[in-house]
Design a protein around this motif. Structure first.
Motif, PDB file in Angstrom:
ATOM      1  N   VAL A  88       0.939  -1.189   0.204  1.00  0.00           N
ATOM      2  CA  VAL A  88      -0.033   0.080   0.108  1.00  0.00           C
ATOM      3  C   VAL A  88       0.917   1.229  -0.022  1.00  0.00           C
ATOM      4  N   ALA A  89       2.141   1.121  -0.100  1.00  0.00           N
ATOM      5  CA  ALA A  89       3.218   2.308  -0.286  1.00  0.00           C
ATOM      6  C   ALA A  89       2.695   3.248  -1.319  1.00  0.00           C
ATOM      7  N   PRO A  90       3.050   4.574  -1.295  1.00  0.00           N
ATOM      8  CA  PRO A  90       2.790   5.528  -2.202  1.00  0.00           C
ATOM      9  C   PRO A  90       3.767   5.106  -3.508  1.00  0.00           C
ATOM     10  N   GLN A  91       3.083   5.135  -4.772  1.00  0.00           N
ATOM     11  CA  GLN A  91       4.024   4.715  -5.887  1.00  0.00           C
ATOM     12  C   GLN A  91       4.238   5.923  -6.687  1.00  0.00           C
ATOM     13  N   LEU A  92       5.702   6.065  -7.043  1.00  0.00           N
ATOM     14  CA  LEU A  92       6.089   7.326  -7.664  1.00  0.00           C
ATOM     15  C   LEU A  92       6.532   6.860  -9.058  1.00  0.00           C
ATOM     16  N   GLN A  93       6.503   8.065  -9.858  1.00  0.00           N
ATOM     17  CA  GLN A  93       6.641   8.154 -11.307  1.00  0.00           C
ATOM     18  C   GLN A  93       7.747   8.819 -11.715  1.00  0.00           C
ATOM     19  N   LEU A  94       9.114   8.391 -12.248  1.00  0.00           N
ATOM     20  CA  LEU A  94      10.073   9.255 -12.276  1.00  0.00           C
ATOM     21  C   LEU A  94      10.002  10.043 -13.689  1.00  0.00           C
ATOM     22  N   MET A  95      10.004  11.284 -13.266  1.00  0.00           N
ATOM     23  CA  MET A  95       9.551  12.267 -14.303  1.00  0.00           C
ATOM     24  C   MET A  95      11.146  12.959 -14.923  1.00  0.00           C
ATOM     25  N   GLU A  96      12.179  12.950 -13.909  1.00  0.00           N
ATOM     26  CA  GLU A  96      13.321  13.813 -14.672  1.00  0.00           C
ATOM     27  C   GLU A  96      14.607  13.297 -13.741  1.00  0.00           C
ATOM     28  N   VAL A  97      15.748  13.159 -14.342  1.00  0.00           N
ATOM     29  CA  VAL A  97      16.990  12.902 -13.515  1.00  0.00           C
ATOM     30  C   VAL A  97      18.073  13.889 -14.090  1.00  0.00           C
ATOM     31  N   ARG A  98      18.641  14.619 -13.078  1.00  0.00           N
ATOM     32  CA  ARG A  98      19.639  15.399 -13.541  1.00  0.00           C
ATOM     33  C   ARG A  98      20.789  15.092 -12.795  1.00  0.00           C
ATOM     34  N   THR A  99      22.178  15.062 -13.344  1.00  0.00           N
ATOM     35  CA  THR A  99      23.251  14.918 -12.538  1.00  0.00           C
ATOM     36  C   THR A  99      24.185  16.331 -12.611  1.00  0.00           C
ATOM     37  N   GLU A 150      27.882  17.256 -11.397  1.00  0.00           N
ATOM     38  CA  GLU A 150      29.125  16.923 -10.525  1.00  0.00           C
ATOM     39  C   GLU A 150      28.798  15.647  -9.567  1.00  0.00           C
ATOM     40  N   GLN A 151      28.849  15.667  -8.560  1.00  0.00           N
ATOM     41  CA  GLN A 151      28.591  14.483  -7.545  1.00  0.00           C
ATOM     42  C   GLN A 151      27.173  14.284  -7.202  1.00  0.00           C
ATOM     43  N   GLU A 152      26.388  15.104  -7.431  1.00  0.00           N
ATOM     44  CA  GLU A 152      24.940  15.043  -6.974  1.00  0.00           C
ATOM     45  C   GLU A 152      23.981  14.500  -8.220  1.00  0.00           C
ATOM     46  N   VAL A 153      22.940  13.937  -7.782  1.00  0.00           N
ATOM     47  CA  VAL A 153      21.773  13.364  -8.409  1.00  0.00           C
ATOM     48  C   VAL A 153      20.629  14.303  -8.186  1.00  0.00           C
ATOM     49  N   PHE A 154      19.922  14.859  -8.938  1.00  0.00           N
ATOM     50  CA  PHE A 154      18.417  15.537  -8.923  1.00  0.00           C
ATOM     51  C   PHE A 154      17.474  14.585  -9.470  1.00  0.00           C
ATOM     52  N   LEU A 155      16.578  14.163  -8.589  1.00  0.00           N
ATOM     53  CA  LEU A 155      15.602  13.484  -8.947  1.00  0.00           C
ATOM     54  C   LEU A 155      14.047  13.996  -8.734  1.00  0.00           C
ATOM     55  N   ASN A 156      13.315  14.055  -9.809  1.00  0.00           N
ATOM     56  CA  ASN A 156      11.974  14.418  -9.664  1.00  0.00           C
ATOM     57  C   ASN A 156      10.918  13.287  -9.947  1.00  0.00           C
ATOM     58  N   TYR A 157      10.183  13.241  -8.841  1.00  0.00           N
ATOM     59  CA  TYR A 157       9.136  12.270  -9.030  1.00  0.00           C
ATOM     60  C   TYR A 157       7.637  12.649  -8.831  1.00  0.00           C
ATOM     61  N   ARG A 158       6.854  11.883  -9.437  1.00  0.00           N
ATOM     62  CA  ARG A 158       5.461  12.372  -9.431  1.00  0.00           C
ATOM     63  C   ARG A 158       4.733  11.283  -8.755  1.00  0.00           C
ATOM     64  N   ILE A 159       3.866  11.563  -7.876  1.00  0.00           N
ATOM     65  CA  ILE A 159       2.982  10.425  -7.080  1.00  0.00           C
ATOM     66  C   ILE A 159       2.086   9.928  -7.939  1.00  0.00           C
ATOM     67  N   ARG A 160       2.046   8.594  -7.846  1.00  0.00           N
ATOM     68  CA  ARG A 160       1.037   8.049  -8.875  1.00  0.00           C
ATOM     69  C   ARG A 160      -0.089   7.799  -8.098  1.00  0.00           C
ATOM     70  N   ARG A 161      -1.496   8.120  -8.678  1.00  0.00           N
ATOM     71  CA  ARG A 161      -2.582   8.215  -7.824  1.00  0.00           C
ATOM     72  C   ARG A 161      -3.226   6.651  -8.373  1.00  0.00           C
TER      73      ARG A 161
END
Length: 226
Positions: free
Chosen positions: A202-213, A215-226
């Motif tokens: 029953v955990a909230p499910q995510l949809q990956l919308m965007e990945v940016r890197t 240097e050493q960091e990763v930026f993740l954008n998720y949308r909550i899937r209803r």
């Protein structure tokens, strides 16, 4: 149509999913790029929301200082800074915090009891003391009320208990998570989502919308899937 603001969680975390160390020290491990990313998300919002523990840890809030972001807000007919909203059941906050000297509009969401100390004081421009039977804030009602006050886009900056409560009530729309190159560990170190937790089925499910890197960091954008 949802009768609440669009809500985006914006957090930086270690590679092992901690938003602070085991002492719950202010998390300053993100890079300048991550800070700029956070400022951009704040600038795109009508208001930012955070819990009392987050405010106590930092003592301040992040304001928009980038001239280009400030100009974009002004050209859109918005005030230079979004509203900064503290949400807390008890409202036990130190009036001497630097937050209360920062040049932002401050609102407080609390219970009727929590509002008592802050009434007729200058620190908060608006106090939403919500009447509930349990002296607990009804976050869904609070967000509905924010929408009536022209808050259409809300950035949620922590902490983990607040985010857990909002996820449980399906009040989060998307997340921006910055993964930083360090490991904090610690069984008691806070994570982006605290609370009781969710069973996997029953955990909230995510949809990956965007990945940016960068240097050493990763930026993740998720949308909550209803």
């Amino acid at each position: 149509m949802q009768h609440r603001p669009h809500t985006t969680v914006v957090l930086a975390m270690s590679a092992d999913g901690k938003i602070a160390d085991f002492r719950r020290s202010p998390a300053r491990f993100g890079s300048k790029t991550d800070k700029a990313h956070l400022e951009k998300q704040i600038a795109a919002s009508d208001a930012v929301l955070f819990g009392a523990n987050t405010l106590r840890a930092y003592g301040t809030t992040l304001t928009v200082s980038n001239p280009q972001l400030l100009q974009q807000r002004i050209q859109a007919g918005k005030p230079s800074q979004p509203i900064h909203i503290v949400i807390t059941h008890t409202a036990h906050l130190n009036p001497e915090l630097r937050f209360f000297q920062q040049p932002v509009s401050r609102w407080l969401i609390t219970t009727k009891t929590g509002a008592l100390f802050w009434q007729n004081r200058p620190e908060f421009e608006r106090i939403l003391g919500l009447e509930t039977a349990t002296e607990k804030i009804d976050i869904a009602v609070a967000l509905q009320h924010l929408l009536t006050l022209d808050i259409a886009k809300l950035a949620v900056l922590g902490g983990g208990e607040l985010i857990a409560s909002m996820l449980e009530l399906e009040l989060i729309d998307e997340l921006w998570l910055t993964v930083c190159p360090l490991i904090l560990g610690g069984a008691s170190a806070p994570t982006p989502v605290e609370g009781r937790g969710f069973l996997s089925q029953v955990a909230p499910q995510l949809q990956l919308m965007e990945v940016r890197t960068f240097e050493q960091e990763v930026f993740l954008n998720y949308r909550i899937r209803r």
